[in-house]
Design an enzyme around this catalytic site. Sequence first.
Site, PDB file in Angstrom:
ATOM      1  N   ASP A  72       0.213  -9.854  -9.093  1.00 56.60           N
ATOM      2  CA  ASP A  72       1.402  -9.531  -8.295  1.00 56.60           C
ATOM      3  C   ASP A  72       1.151  -9.708  -6.798  1.00 56.60           C
ATOM      4  O   ASP A  72       0.015  -9.808  -6.343  1.00 56.60           O
ATOM      5  CB  ASP A  72       1.891  -8.108  -8.584  1.00 56.60           C
ATOM      6  CG  ASP A  72       0.846  -7.039  -8.287  1.00 56.60           C
ATOM      7  OD1 ASP A  72      -0.345  -7.278  -8.559  1.00 56.60           O
ATOM      8  OD2 ASP A  72       1.229  -5.971  -7.779  1.00 56.60           O
ATOM      9  N   ASP A  98      -3.509 -13.044  -0.875  1.00 55.83           N
ATOM     10  CA  ASP A  98      -3.609 -11.792  -1.655  1.00 55.83           C
ATOM     11  C   ASP A  98      -2.757 -11.898  -2.915  1.00 55.83           C
ATOM     12  O   ASP A  98      -1.607 -11.527  -2.912  1.00 55.83           O
ATOM     13  CB  ASP A  98      -3.182 -10.618  -0.776  1.00 55.83           C
ATOM     14  CG  ASP A  98      -3.467  -9.270  -1.407  1.00 55.83           C
ATOM     15  OD1 ASP A  98      -4.101  -9.203  -2.463  1.00 55.83           O
ATOM     16  OD2 ASP A  98      -3.012  -8.273  -0.825  1.00 55.83           O
ATOM     17  N   GLU A 128      -0.652  -4.239  -8.844  1.00 52.91           N
ATOM     18  CA  GLU A 128      -1.725  -3.782  -7.960  1.00 52.91           C
ATOM     19  C   GLU A 128      -1.181  -3.368  -6.606  1.00 52.91           C
ATOM     20  O   GLU A 128      -1.759  -2.517  -5.941  1.00 52.91           O
ATOM     21  CB  GLU A 128      -2.767  -4.900  -7.801  1.00 52.91           C
ATOM     22  CG  GLU A 128      -4.089  -4.426  -7.188  1.00 52.91           C
ATOM     23  CD  GLU A 128      -4.109  -4.473  -5.657  1.00 52.91           C
ATOM     24  OE1 GLU A 128      -5.028  -3.884  -5.066  1.00 52.91           O
ATOM     25  OE2 GLU A 128      -3.192  -5.087  -5.038  1.00 52.91           O
ATOM     26  N   GLU A 129      -0.045  -3.948  -6.188  1.00 56.82           N
ATOM     27  CA  GLU A 129       0.456  -3.748  -4.820  1.00 56.82           C
ATOM     28  C   GLU A 129       1.382  -2.555  -4.691  1.00 56.82           C
ATOM     29  O   GLU A 129       2.101  -2.430  -3.694  1.00 56.82           O
ATOM     30  CB  GLU A 129       1.188  -5.021  -4.337  1.00 56.82           C
ATOM     31  CG  GLU A 129       0.320  -6.264  -4.260  1.00 56.82           C
ATOM     32  CD  GLU A 129      -0.717  -6.201  -3.132  1.00 56.82           C
ATOM     33  OE1 GLU A 129      -0.837  -5.148  -2.482  1.00 56.82           O
ATOM     34  OE2 GLU A 129      -1.411  -7.217  -2.938  1.00 56.82           O
ATOM     35  N   GLU A 157     -10.475 -10.567  -4.857  1.00 55.30           N
ATOM     36  CA  GLU A 157      -9.684 -10.253  -3.660  1.00 55.30           C
ATOM     37  C   GLU A 157     -10.228 -11.045  -2.469  1.00 55.30           C
ATOM     38  O   GLU A 157     -11.415 -11.384  -2.421  1.00 55.30           O
ATOM     39  CB  GLU A 157      -9.776  -8.749  -3.349  1.00 55.30           C
ATOM     40  CG  GLU A 157      -9.075  -7.859  -4.357  1.00 55.30           C
ATOM     41  CD  GLU A 157      -7.596  -7.632  -4.041  1.00 55.30           C
ATOM     42  OE1 GLU A 157      -7.087  -8.242  -3.061  1.00 55.30           O
ATOM     43  OE2 GLU A 157      -6.950  -6.877  -4.786  1.00 55.30           O
ATOM     44  N   HIS A 331      -0.763  -9.491   3.079  1.00 54.38           N
ATOM     45  CA  HIS A 331       0.543  -8.845   3.311  1.00 54.38           C
ATOM     46  C   HIS A 331       1.236  -9.375   4.567  1.00 54.38           C
ATOM     47  O   HIS A 331       2.388  -9.041   4.797  1.00 54.38           O
ATOM     48  CB  HIS A 331       0.432  -7.325   3.412  1.00 54.38           C
ATOM     49  CG  HIS A 331      -0.124  -6.692   2.173  1.00 54.38           C
ATOM     50  ND1 HIS A 331      -0.033  -5.345   1.930  1.00 54.38           N
ATOM     51  CD2 HIS A 331      -0.762  -7.218   1.105  1.00 54.38           C
ATOM     52  CE1 HIS A 331      -0.619  -5.075   0.765  1.00 54.38           C
ATOM     53  NE2 HIS A 331      -1.060  -6.202   0.252  1.00 54.38           N
TER      54      HIS A 331
END
Lengths: 356, 356
Positions: A72, A98, A128-129, A157, A331
């Site tokens: 995600d 990410d 995960e986010e 990551e 992000h």
Amino acid sequence: MKLLTDSADVVALTREICDIESVSGNERALADAVESWTRATPHLTVFRDGDALIAQTNVGRERRVVIAGHLDTVPVNNNLPVRLSEDGTELWGRGTVDMKGGVAVMVRLLRDLTEPVHDITWVFYDHEEVAADLNGLGRLARVRPELLTADFAILGEPTNAIIEGGCNGTMRVRITTAGVRAHSARAWMGINAIHGAADVLNRLNAYEPETVTVDGLDYREGINAVAIHGGIAGNVIPDECAVDINFRFAPSRSQADALAYLERMFDGYELEVTDSAAGARPGADSPLAQDFIASVGGTIAPKYGWTDVARFTALGIPAVNYGPGDPSLAHADNEHVPLSHLHACEHGLRSWLTGL
Amino acid sequence: MKLLTDSADVVALTREICDIESVSGNERALADAVESWTRATPHLTVFRDGDALIAQTNVGRERRVVIAGHLDTVPVNNNLPVRLSEDGTELWGRGTVDMKGGVAVMVRLLRDLTEPVHDITWVFYDHEEVAADLNGLGRLARVRPELLTADFAILGEPTNAIIEGGCNGTMRVRITTAGVRAHSARAWMGINAIHGAADVLNRLNAYEPETVTVDGLDYREGINAVAIHGGIAGNVIPDECAVDINFRFAPSRSQADALAYLERMFDGYELEVTDSAAGARPGADSPLAQDFIASVGGTIAPKYGWTDVARFTALGIPAVNYGPGDPSLAHADNEHVPLSHLHACEHGLRSWLTGL
């Protein structure tokens, strides 16, 4: 169903995987595509749970390594489809950093590594986010813990394609200031809860972040308001204002220590913990970790952000982060990954796992 | 359609009118009930525009007085239906103060006053409790100004059943602080716009309200945050935080003066004006005003809150507030009106308009 292109290299796969939009909660199409890819790979045993996938080699090696990544992303903001930079050296767009670059490296390698020097458990997961209790890896650890058994774990990551050890913990608390509601034409009859929140923000501005050394690596902390909400109507003195605060704390602090720190900082306020996840110590002293570190260049750096290595640490599995992309762009709307990172991570993992 | 009870006194009418819920935008049922009541009254000429009503006597008097009230309320909060206090002296519930008690006085009197000493224009209107540009009285002034022509206006807003003159002006501005978005795990890469709003709140806390004397009456001012909103996600440093600020200013200040005051107070920030309405000087020196003041007891006090008397002032019509209920309870969830106020206002208007 969208299918990934069989002949695609890691760069083309990154583009394809990013362009299958998968903001948290909407991972199904991408999970389907990856499932289809893994099921077409005869040497892997595949399990699916929700929008999480586990694909295992079983070539009878003495040790097993988990290689994991989440499917995600945070919300798209006019940054899809992915585009190649003008100079042809970077992919720009949501997920490139990410962490769909890392997912593409996994997808690229899982077909080729038919006889790895250690057995491999490939893990792709959802959510995960968002809040920690939704995390797909956490769910797998609860419902299928036997599938995660391993001697070492690598999480893809973003780390600028170097090995980063451990991670900071994260905790979110809510402070709600109270007031007395009144008509704003007669404000002196009320107490303004938004004005009351100034004290909370002033304490945040006065805070000086610490850097904490853990097992030789320096972890930088931070405490930030991530949301503030107050107000009833344009002519009403509000009786409530909520401030959500996120503490990123060094892995030497327990969650209880972190909460105690916040309680001292916000003495006089009630703190409602809305989310919390422990950090993880670097974990670089296990034999497989040392072997992997030596294989890809001999150094390890601290990881600032919270990542799911902490979940492996909690399961007793030493774990590190290793993936393409600059984590400081995670992000950000302008996230972009150098193609060189994608190739470096593919090469680093392939070399270590083939022993070549 | 709900109908009001023919034989009801002002207390029973207040209950009935409050129990026809009419939060701004939902005035139709109450407007229908009042229209039906006025149309059953042969000496009145009735006009309807949307959910506003105008009912006029035409007995050829030299002078005409407008008596006006709004039909809408702020949102209900578990305070309907209306209940009588245990000691039987008060009605409790949404609208009892702001301002269905005043509407009930108007409804009670408009059938009885068939030959008033001044011609009367009864005005009931919608959308008073929301943004100024939606206000039903403002709409009537634009589309049917001839129907509002008068020598004097009385607005039935709550005043503890005494005459209150003029009103403060009101202005709303938005200040948006800017930052730089980043992952909260690497907060040092960003600038936190919520932390930036501390300075705005600190200036609000440092503000000392002034009391300004206008035409012999003291007007108390106030500047308050009425809303604050910021935050993107639980792990993102926010790049924007919006603070909505309401200034209630004495009628000696123009709207331009009020804005200049806010600009000085928030020097360095951009102010977006989202709502603005001028105040009104007391207006107690007109002959009908003096006559009315003498008739109901000889005194006039300042009105703190903004009311639509300012609209009459802008139309060149002297206007005062006179209605049941304590204005400091307007918008409060525990609003309640003494029955004595309802009777006092009914009696005060009846005496003056019948000359008895």
